[in-house]
Each structure stands twice: as C-alpha cells, then as structure tokens.
Design a protein around this motif. Structure first.
Motif, PDB file in Angstrom:
ATOM      1  N   UNK B 199      52.271  52.816  36.170  1.00 56.20           N
ATOM      2  CA  UNK B 199      51.266  54.089  35.633  1.00 56.20           C
ATOM      3  C   UNK B 199      52.584  54.889  34.432  1.00 56.20           C
ATOM      4  N   UNK B 200      52.836  54.617  34.202  1.00 52.81           N
ATOM      5  CA  UNK B 200      54.071  54.304  32.953  1.00 52.81           C
ATOM      6  C   UNK B 200      52.799  54.011  31.491  1.00 52.81           C
ATOM      7  N   UNK B 201      53.057  54.348  30.253  1.00 52.62           N
ATOM      8  CA  UNK B 201      52.727  53.370  29.401  1.00 52.62           C
ATOM      9  C   UNK B 201      53.730  54.313  28.575  1.00 52.62           C
ATOM     10  N   UNK B 202      54.484  52.855  28.026  1.00 52.86           N
ATOM     11  CA  UNK B 202      55.792  52.791  27.401  1.00 52.86           C
ATOM     12  C   UNK B 202      56.077  51.761  26.049  1.00 52.86           C
ATOM     13  N   UNK B 203      56.148  52.716  25.279  1.00 47.77           N
ATOM     14  CA  UNK B 203      56.239  51.961  23.711  1.00 47.77           C
ATOM     15  C   UNK B 203      57.349  52.416  22.722  1.00 47.77           C
ATOM     16  N   UNK B 204      57.413  52.124  21.903  1.00 49.82           N
ATOM     17  CA  UNK B 204      58.068  52.277  20.683  1.00 49.82           C
ATOM     18  C   UNK B 204      57.207  52.709  19.635  1.00 49.82           C
ATOM     19  N   UNK B 205      57.834  54.497  18.680  1.00 47.67           N
ATOM     20  CA  UNK B 205      57.106  55.023  17.930  1.00 47.67           C
ATOM     21  C   UNK B 205      57.376  54.678  16.435  1.00 47.67           C
ATOM     22  N   UNK B 206      57.885  53.453  16.780  1.00 47.62           N
ATOM     23  CA  UNK B 206      58.090  53.639  14.873  1.00 47.62           C
ATOM     24  C   UNK B 206      59.096  53.153  14.119  1.00 47.62           C
ATOM     25  N   UNK B 207      59.029  52.773  12.880  1.00 52.36           N
ATOM     26  CA  UNK B 207      59.999  52.311  12.067  1.00 52.36           C
ATOM     27  C   UNK B 207      60.886  53.994  11.208  1.00 52.36           C
ATOM     28  N   UNK B 208      61.658  53.864  11.206  1.00 53.09           N
ATOM     29  CA  UNK B 208      62.344  55.461  10.255  1.00 53.09           C
ATOM     30  C   UNK B 208      63.111  55.366   9.614  1.00 53.09           C
ATOM     31  N   UNK B 209      63.012  56.432   8.841  1.00 53.52           N
ATOM     32  CA  UNK B 209      63.822  56.059   7.490  1.00 53.52           C
ATOM     33  C   UNK B 209      65.124  55.231   7.634  1.00 53.52           C
ATOM     34  N   UNK B 210      64.949  54.393   6.410  1.00 50.63           N
ATOM     35  CA  UNK B 210      66.663  52.888   6.330  1.00 50.63           C
ATOM     36  C   UNK B 210      66.252  52.374   6.702  1.00 50.63           C
ATOM     37  N   UNK B 211      66.597  51.058   6.874  1.00 52.47           N
ATOM     38  CA  UNK B 211      66.783  49.676   7.778  1.00 52.47           C
ATOM     39  C   UNK B 211      67.356  49.916   8.496  1.00 52.47           C
ATOM     40  N   UNK B 212      69.167  50.078   9.057  1.00 51.20           N
ATOM     41  CA  UNK B 212      69.352  50.215   9.701  1.00 51.20           C
ATOM     42  C   UNK B 212      69.293  51.061  10.669  1.00 51.20           C
ATOM     43  N   UNK B 213      70.421  52.785   9.990  1.00 47.31           N
ATOM     44  CA  UNK B 213      70.163  53.471  10.565  1.00 47.31           C
ATOM     45  C   UNK B 213      69.284  53.842  11.975  1.00 47.31           C
ATOM     46  N   UNK B 214      68.370  54.822  12.576  1.00 45.21           N
ATOM     47  CA  UNK B 214      67.832  54.646  13.258  1.00 45.21           C
ATOM     48  C   UNK B 214      66.936  53.748  14.339  1.00 45.21           C
ATOM     49  N   UNK B 215      66.935  52.727  13.146  1.00 52.01           N
ATOM     50  CA  UNK B 215      65.995  51.418  13.876  1.00 52.01           C
ATOM     51  C   UNK B 215      66.733  50.914  14.480  1.00 52.01           C
ATOM     52  N   UNK B 216      68.168  50.333  14.582  1.00 49.23           N
ATOM     53  CA  UNK B 216      68.818  50.075  15.962  1.00 49.23           C
ATOM     54  C   UNK B 216      68.579  50.740  17.083  1.00 49.23           C
ATOM     55  N   UNK B 217      67.560  52.276  16.552  1.00 51.05           N
ATOM     56  CA  UNK B 217      67.458  52.454  18.328  1.00 51.05           C
ATOM     57  C   UNK B 217      65.477  52.259  18.715  1.00 51.05           C
ATOM     58  N   UNK B 218      65.350  52.534  20.226  1.00 56.74           N
ATOM     59  CA  UNK B 218      64.031  51.761  19.760  1.00 56.74           C
ATOM     60  C   UNK B 218      63.997  54.232  20.728  1.00 56.74           C
ATOM     61  N   UNK B 219      63.232  54.454  19.419  1.00 58.87           N
ATOM     62  CA  UNK B 219      62.805  55.862  20.439  1.00 58.87           C
ATOM     63  C   UNK B 219      61.368  55.811  21.100  1.00 58.87           C
TER      64      UNK B 219
END
Lengths: 643, 643
Positions: B199-219
C-alpha cells in the motif's frame, strides 16, 4: 513584447529558430547531466560540440546564427575559448602575416586554441604574471618557462584536454631585461595523435561548482619546462622583437588592447539579462502555480505570486532583467561606435566607454548572481531540487562575478575614471554617461521636488534623483580624497566609499538607458506602457534599496523616500496582471530553461513526481548498502558487522 | 578566545575531542565525495552512519559527545531525522504508554524513524496538508490515504530508502468530519527484509543542490493507498480518539507543541554560526596567503586582506559569526528557561520567545547563506573550485533559509507579535526583547547625540540607535495599519514594510546580546577588548548597511551616519592584526573545513596543484571522446564521423 525583448523582429526570428533547432534535437538533451560522472559528462560535451560544428557547416549558419546555436546548447566547452578569445586575440594583436597564417587554420578548426593568461598565483594583476618568454638570439626563438609553482597557467578553458594551441601571456625577457607582458602563440599538442608536446605539463584543475555547469569544460593547468617557439609566434602588432633582439613598439596605439576587453565585457553584460531572465521566468511561472495559505471556506489557497512579499522580491528582478537587456543592447551600440572611432584613431571616448563597460559588467553580474539565488529561494523547498533548474543555473552563472575583471576591481576602475573626471571639471567637459557631472552645481544645490506618490511617476524626477545622488557621492569622495597628501593612499583608504559612489554612477546609467529606451517608438499594443511600469519598478526599487544614499546626500527627505516606497507598492499591483506575459516574452523554450518548475504548460507537480523516479537511487527498492550497513543496526548486530 | 567561542572550557574540550576523533579516522574522509555517483555516495554515507553509531556505543559517548561527533562527520544522513525529529516528536506528543512502547525501540535503533510532514503541494501551511487518516470504528484503525498527487509526502529525509517508521501528519477524519492535522506513527518497511510495506509507494525525490551536501540523504516521496494502522498509533498526548470514535482534547496545553518548534529553530540559529565561521575561516586564511597588485620595486604583492575593500566585506562577516555564536548561546538559555516555565504551566514568555526564535532563525540563516557566498567570492577564481570547500558549503547551507519555517513567513510571525505588542501597549508592559517598546515615548522623541566618530564607540549610543530605529519602524507600521478598515488586509498590504521592521527588531536583539555578553567577565588576556572591536564592527556595519532606516526615521543626521562609517573604517584596521587569531579560535580542523584554500598551514598553492591531479579527467593524457569527437574536426573529416 517578444520583439521588444529581442531587439528587432529579425533578431527574434534568428534566436527563435536556433532555440527550436536545439530543443528539438535529442543530441542536445541536458536533463540527465547532473547524474553523469566527470568523464562521461565531458565526453558528452565533446560530442555535442562536434555535432554543433557539423550543423553549423551543414546548414551554413551565419556567425550570428552559430552564436545563438552555441548559446542554446547551453554547455560551456572548448569552442567558447576558441571563438571568443583565441581568434579575437590573433585578430586584435597579430600582424598581417600572423593573421594570414593562423586565422584560416583557426577558422576551419584545423587547430583549436585557448587563451592562457591567468596563473595559479595571478589573476587580476596581469603585470604580475611570472611565466617567462626569454629571447634566444642564437636560435631566433623564445624559451617559454614556468619558473615557480605559482607561475603555472591555471584556469584556461579547453586547455587541459582539447586545445592544440594557446595564446600564452608571459614576461618578455631579452638579454636579462624585462619588456612587459606579451602574448605568444604556443602549440600544446601534436596534431597527429593529440599527445602533449615535450616540455609541457598539462592537466585538468579539478571539479568546479555545480554538476554540469563548468565541469563540461576542461579548465587546465599548464607548466613549461624551457619550451622553444619561433620568434614569429609572439603577437607583434603592438610590440616587436627583431631578429637582433631589439624590442620596439609600433605606432599602433596600445589603447587598441582595451578594445578587446571592452568587447568581452560588453558580451558579459548582454549575457546577464539572459541568465537573470531565465531564473525570473522559472520563479514567476512557479509562483503562479504554487499556492500556500489563505484558503477560504475550503477553496484553493492563494497563489504565492499574489503575496506582496513575493512580489517585492520577484518583480524588481523581472524589471532588472529588462533593464539589463536594454543596457546590454545600448552598450553594444556604444561598443560599435568606439570601435569605429578606434579604427579612425579617435580615442576620445575610450576612457568613458571603458569605465562604463567595467562598471556595468560588475553591476549586472553581481545583481544577476544574487537574483538567480533569490529566484531559487522564491521557489521554496522545491527550488533546492536540481530538477528546478535553479541550482545549476546559479552555479553556472556565479563565476561571471570573478572572471574577466573581478567586480570590485572593476568598480575601482570606474572610481578612478570618476575621480579623474571630477578633478578635470574646470577645463574638460565630461561626455556621455559622465555628462551629468558637468552639471554639478544644480545637482548639488537643488533638492527633490516630489510631493505626492504620483509625482514619482515622472522620468525627469527619477533621473534627477539618480543624478543628484551619484554626483553628490562622487563629489563627496573627491573632497575627502583632496584631504590626503598622497592621492594613492587616499584612494586606498577611501576605496569602500569609492565603490559605493561607482555603483551609484552605474545604477544611474541603467536607469537612464531604460528611460531613453522608452523615449523611442516601441511597436506592439500597450508594450510601451507595460515597459514603463517595469522601468518605474526598477528605478524606485533601487531608490528604496539605497535610500540611505539618497537621504544621506540630503537630496531626498524621509517623506519623499516614503512616497517612493508607497508608489512602488502600487506599481507591483500593476505588474501582477502582466507577470506571465512579461516572462513569456523572453521566449525561453522548456529545453533551455531545463526546469520542471518553470514549465510553459504549468504542469509542475506531475512532472516533478515523474522526474524524481529517474534518480539512480530509485533503480531498486533496497539499495546497495542497506543490507551491509543498516540491517546490522536494526537487528542489533552491529558489533559483528564489517564496516 | 577559543574558550570564549566554545562557551566554556568544558565545551571546548568535548568539541575538540570529537573533532579530532573524526579528523583522524580514515572512514570519515570526505574530500573525494564530489567525484562519487549518487549510489556510491549514498552507500558511503550509510557506512559512515553505521560506523559512527558503533563508535558512539563502543566509546559510550554521552548525548552531547554524540551530537558533536555527528556534527563533525559533516554529512547529512537518516540519523539526523531519527534523533532530531522522530524521537523528539514521540517524546513531545506521545502519551506515557506510547513513549514506553516506542522510545526504547528508537533509542536502540531497532527502528529508524523519520518525520513526514511536508507534501508535494504543501510546505509552510501545515493546516493545508491533504493526506487523510480516516477512523474506521469497525476495526479500530486509521486508514492512511493520499487522495491527490499533491498530497504525496515529499522531502522527509531518510524516508526514501532507510527509515522503517515515520511520524506522518494527516487530516484526522471521523465520520466524515475533519478534526485538524495530527501525527501518526506509521511503519514503512518490513523489519525483516526492509521491503516497503503493502500500500506504500516510496522513492527518492532526486538530486539536490551540490555534490555531497544533501545528496547523501535519501529525501523521499511517500504515497498511501488506504494503509491501515492501529488506533493507538496516533500521537495522543494533546488530542485523543477513543475506541468509539470520539475526538477529545486533553488538558495538556496546545502551546506545548510550539515548544518543539522553538527547540528546532534554536538549533538552527546555533548552527548558523558554525557554517558562517567555517566560510569566514577559509576566506580569511586565504586572504592572507593571496597577494595581488601593489608590488613595489619587484617586492611581493600586497596580501589581499590588506585592501580596505576586502576588509569591508570580510570583517563584518567575521563579526557576524561571533554575533551569531553569542545570540545562539543566549537563545539556548532562553529556550531552557521557557521549557522550565512550560513544564510549570507558565506560558507568559512563550509568544516572545517564539517570535524571537522565528526572527533570529530568519536573520541568521539569510545572513549566513549570503555570507558563505560572499566568502567564496572573496577567494576570487579559486573559490569556484570544489576543492576550496566553499561551493559545497554554500549548497549544503542554503536550504536552512527555507526549511523549518521559510524566512519571510518567519519575519511575518515576528511582525504579528510586534503589532500585537504595540497595540497592547496601553495595558500590557512588553517584556524581554520587546521591553524597549515600553519606552516608545523617549525613543520616538530623542535623537542621536553623537558628535564625533569616537562617540560611536559607546554601547549605550549604539543600543539606543538600534532601539530607536526598530521602535520607530514598528510604530510607523502600526500607524499605517490603523488606517485600514480590515486589519488582515492591511497586514497583507503592508507586509513588505512589516518584514523590514521585524528585521530591525531582530538586528537589535543580536546587537544587544553581543553588548550584554561583553558586560560579563570574559577570561583570557585581551579577549574582551578584541571582542569589543568585533561588536562595534558588527553594529556599525549594520548601521551603515541600513542607514536608510536610521535616516528615514529621523533618528540620525547624515553627518552622524557618516561618522559611524568613518569609525567603521578605523575599526577594520584594528581587526586586521587579529584576523587570523579570530578565525583560529573557531578551532576548525582542516578535515572539517575540507578546503585547500583554508588550510591551517597556509600551504595553499602546492596543495591546490596536488588536488587538481586527483580529478578523473587526469587519469590519462588523451581522454575518452578526443579520438571520436575532436580528431575528426582537426583532421577535417567531421563529415564522415559518427556522432
């Protein structure tokens, strides 16, 4: 309005045709760039550049069309340096024979050139460059050498991996004597197998801000270990070295060299409006789609563009985009005029044009860089996603504040010009953008006459306010400078104030050019009226932002400043109904914007959702690392895990 | 000075120990991050997070130490959300039974939680959330559902790939009636195999500003298709739903919920000084190393830090870093005080603290984001290299302006508080940071008494100036608001002015806290005197930047404003000799700074050169793509090339 933005119907058509050519060709796809590693990204760029060059030849595009094509491909690459720096440098600084030899090779790209000026330890100060070119009379050659680590050439685009040749700036040394910094044509790579020539160390200087942006460019480092080039590869139009090692200057005026600088900076000013309009277009369209708060009786929430706070941040940027567009257009005509004068040995307007270009370069790039980031913030959280297009646009744009003349250095050059103009006032009438300084007496004496908010809707009132503010700040600096015994010391000590005065002068230029523009016929129903509103927004926004200057110089009373602010608020309501029309007039294709938030059709949310799934992390439900590094935590078996 | 910055000797020692622990452990290496693809990057982060958790347990670190450890690892990851949002939400909003059940699981990380509030279409306006939680009396369950695309949960960190549970905010519906937005504990993934529950759809919302920064996070994005959870998973401390479907509110005051917001925002204020100090440290050290222009007789060029223009941009940021450090420290004590009061059912100071925290969140994050980018520009061209550390720091920091209360929304909350305070003036004496509004009469009547530049070196003169400016702006807004029949309409119409008045109020707080700090004993030889200089720089810089406000309200004369500016210039000369000492006092390790330009040993150029060669493009002389896409151009065989 589209025609007003483009400059003419013909200009619109050319640009529109090239935009569509790029947008419709899958080779120029760019949404996936942020997911590519450096090598793949670079390879992809090489492909696009080759493909574009093929198109240019196959379709027999004009120079103008080719420029637009490259612009819409929207990806820095080695051809930028080749066409915008290497070729013009030979054209401007080469002798007839040098041009005859090198230009045909460059124009057909049998050689690919770059422009190697800056060094690891040297940027703005060209006279401080350390690379040496020592004349060897025996062999009739120059020996190019990098005597220190800081003398390594650093930054030239296209140099690390592509360029076969470079214009290298180096200290000319003959018999141990230093004869200034000059340009030399140096071959970097074998035309056969592309390997670097002996004695050269060539490499990439590493990743830069952003994902795609300038990482598609191989900015390079270059070191020379006593590399020999023939004497005739020094660019000798202005200065020559004879076979005997005699250094001489031709009668070609050195001022010609400024012409190139003016040319490059004028292009940067023109590009500012392109970048800013792109960000403003995205933020405006999204501000219409996005709703937040203010729902009444379960109805839809308020479009964020209807909030005054949003308008007060967005609309001045919209107005600035137009202001920069028009000032760029005007600067181009100024440049064409000065070029013709230079060719006729008339240098009278060069200092003023030079100052003007330097100052506008600084003003427009700084405001554009800040403006793009402000647009990103105006898109809230979603502006932080790469798919919004704004982070990449910002990272791409910001170096414009530093390259081709660091902005503060530029403003100080304007200051030098202004100080000189003022000190010459007694016997030399200032011209062009400095003409108002010839009217200092009334500008210092008369104060603003505005009495109602309506009174601010008057180009004369606005112009006089900006003139009076600039004149008073410049004269004020002049007076304080006069108190110093050593003028250079005074200039250094007062440099902060001088930069502020220069900014006031440059803002006056942008405002007055906008007003001038509206004095001419502008075709299209109501276009002129709409642009008038933007012109007032631009001027009164600046007036409010810098009201400290206007009040401190005593030209405005607090009441008058407050009336301007009141009028500004009213103007925002007049911009609102046309906001979308204003940004649609930029004629930016979705491909060019590369932004889910800025889509022409406004279909933001479904497309944001769709874009998310393309992230590599979404390839599988359970990604690499979960089993190894998360499961042991959850199952309380971390102690036994291999980390 | 290091102790003054850290707050106490103990605080310094803890932070220093953790910084070294991280810096010396190769697992926490971070220079290579920008070269990793998203998947590798993410996996690497999971590894670091697991390793850190192991360290925390093995070394039995205290909560304080664990916080510093995570801080110095300097990489956003799922544990941030778990510890800073998920656990506190249960602590704050859970009943005794709920805490007893869930907290032990969370504290040992047998479950990993996130905080799912924002949706694709909804950020600031929590009451506008669309996700529904419908009570089903038959089964004693809530049915969680995403009725629209815009109701998709969007942004929660750790949610896409890691979290097993989430606090989900949803509209509570019982028998078709809406009972406000509440938090629910929802399991997202199997604790066995980590797969998303049905019943759940879960995914990543895509790349964010910067290289490392918040791309280390699975928003993440999360959609519900009628997912059922037991009734007892609604957080019921404040409101309850009974088995019978009766909705009730307990006597626990709703104001408690504000406590959490205040807590989170107070942390953001504290973090601002960390990020800004980092950028300032890099720019200051590099400005000492970098030389440009001003060489005399072939001697070395001038250190760029010695230019007034550099000082006027850099030193106010240095002073701001200290100002934000102290205001963050003070805000923490304010928060502790209000927390104690809340526990004793005393809500008297909550509105003031709430406004204060909201305003300082907006002020410090906006100034820090801009300040980091300014520091990058102060490093010239090299600041654009990822290896300078500044692009990544900027990209990492900027979302602070949007998350946990968008900055303009925050300032409007301050404005509401100020307007209310002023309208209550007749019968309710304002307290705390608003106390000065109780003295409006003298603040509106008395103008500044400063007569010389020296007179500005007086805390009372400065404090009164900032109080008078803020009071006059707030009262001015109040008067204009009174002219509107509908107060809400007036508030909307005047919102731009209200934001400006709120900023004036918040700047007063930062200035007065800095001054207060200096009224106390500060150990260390000359430390207090040095900090005094920074305090004056901070205040007079703000005064100059906003001189329009001070002049428009009539509190200052142009002459007095100019004297302040003159004093400011003198102060820069006093900062200069201690500039390096000021930034060394931050005690930032090279590992933490992750910047070649900001190295403690100043060995910038050799290390920049060295860092360049690590770029993947330098793996070979002739890179992939040259043969295919460049050689055909050079050899004029493009027509036959396969592009």
């Amino acid at each position: 309005m589209k025609v007003a933005w483009a400059g003419s119907r013909e200009a619109f058509q050319v640009s529109d045709r090239m935009a569509k050519l790029v947008a419709n060709d899958p080779v120029f796809e760019k949404f996936s760039k942020p997911m590519l590693g450096r090598k793949e990204l670079f390879k992809n760029t090489l492909r696009k550049a080759a493909y574009a060059w093929k198109l240019i030849n196959d379709l027999r595009l004009t120079e103008e069309e080719a420029k637009w094509l490259r612009h819409y491909i929207d990806e820095p690459n080695y051809t930028d340096l080749h066409w915008e720096m290497f070729v013009p440098a030979i054209e401007g600084q080469g002798t007839k024979e040098q041009k005859k030899k090198w230009l045909p090779l460059a124009q057909t790209m049998q050689i690919i050139g770059t422009y190697a000026q800056t060094e690891l330890g040297h940027g703005s100060n060209v006279q401080g460059l350390e690379t040496t070119a020592t004349f060897d009379r025996q062999t009739d050659e120059f020996v190019m050498h990098s005597p220190t680590l800081t003398s390594s050439k650093w930054w030239p685009g296209g140099m690390a991996k592509v360029a076969t040749h470079a214009i290298v700036y180096a200290r000319l040394i003959i018999d141990g004597l230093f004869h200034g910094v000059h340009g030399f044509i140096v071959q970097l790579r074998s035309l056969e197998d592309h390997s670097p020539l002996p004695g050269l160390t060539l490499g990439d200087i590493g990743m830069k801000f952003g994902h795609g942006t300038y990482n598609t460019m191989d900015n390079g480092v270059l070191r020379f270990d006593h590399v020999r080039i023939p004497r005739n590869q020094m660019l000798m139009r202005v200065s020559q070295v004879t076979k005997e090692g005699k250094y001489a200057q031709s009668d070609v005026p050195r001022q010609l060299l400024y012409g190139t600088m003016v040319s490059v900076r004028q292009t940067i000013v023109a590009d500012a409006s392109k970048a800013l309009s792109r960000a403003v277009c995205i933020a405006t369209r999204y501000s219409v789609v996005r709703r937040q708060f203010g729902s009444r009786n379960g109805g839809p929430e308020t479009q964020v563009i209807d909030y005054k706070t949003q308008q007060s941040r967005l609309f001045p940027l919209l107005a600035s985009a137009y202001a920069f567009r028009f000032v760029g257009e005007w600067l181009k005509s100024l440049y064409i005029d000065v070029k013709q004068r230079l060719e006729a040995n008339d240098f009278s307007t060069l200092p003023e044009t030079h100052a003007c270009t330097a100052g506008l370069k600084a003003l427009t790039t700084a405001a554009t860089a800040d403006g793009i980031e402000e647009c990103r913030k105006l898109c809230g959280g979603h502006g932080y996603l790469i798919s919004s297009g704004l982070p990449e646009l910002f990272a791409f744009y910001v170096p414009a504040c530093s390259y081709e003349g660091e902005n503060v250095v530029m403003m100080l050059q304007v200051a030098r010009f202004l100080v000189k103009t003022v000190s010459n006032l007694g016997y030399k009438q200032p011209v062009g953008t400095a003409a108002y300084l010839g009217r200092v007496t009334p500008l210092l004496q008369n104060n603003c006459a505005v009495q109602t908010a309506e009174d601010w809707l008057n180009p004369d009132a606005i112009l006089e306010a900006f003139e009076a503010r600039a004149a008073r700040m410049v004269i004020g600096c002049g007076e304080r400078l006069a108190m110093f015994e050593n003028p250079e010391e005074g200039f250094a000590e007062l440099s902060i104030d001088l930069v502020e005065a220069s900014l006031a002068h440059c803002q006056l230029i942008t405002v007055s050019v906008f007003i001038q523009k509206l004095n001419h016929e502008i075709p299209g129903n109501g276009v002129k009226r709409s642009l008038e509103v933007l012109c007032y927004v631009y001027a009164l926004f600046l007036l409010h932002k810098h009201q400290g200057d206007f009040l401190a110089t005593g030209y405005l009373t607090p009441k008058q400043a407050s009336l301007a602010n009141e009028q500004l608020r009213t103007l925002y309501s007049k911009v609102r109904p046309n906001a979308i029309a204003f940004v649609d007039s930029f004629n930016h294709m979705d491909h060019y914007l590369c932004s889910v938030l800025g889509r022409y059709d406004g279909n933001v949310y479904p497309k944001l959702y769709e874009a998310a799934w393309k992230d590599p992390l979404n390839d599988s439900d359970i990604v690499d690392g979960i089993q190894q590094y998360v499961q042991p935590i959850l199952k309380q078996k971390l102690h036994y895990a291999k980390l």
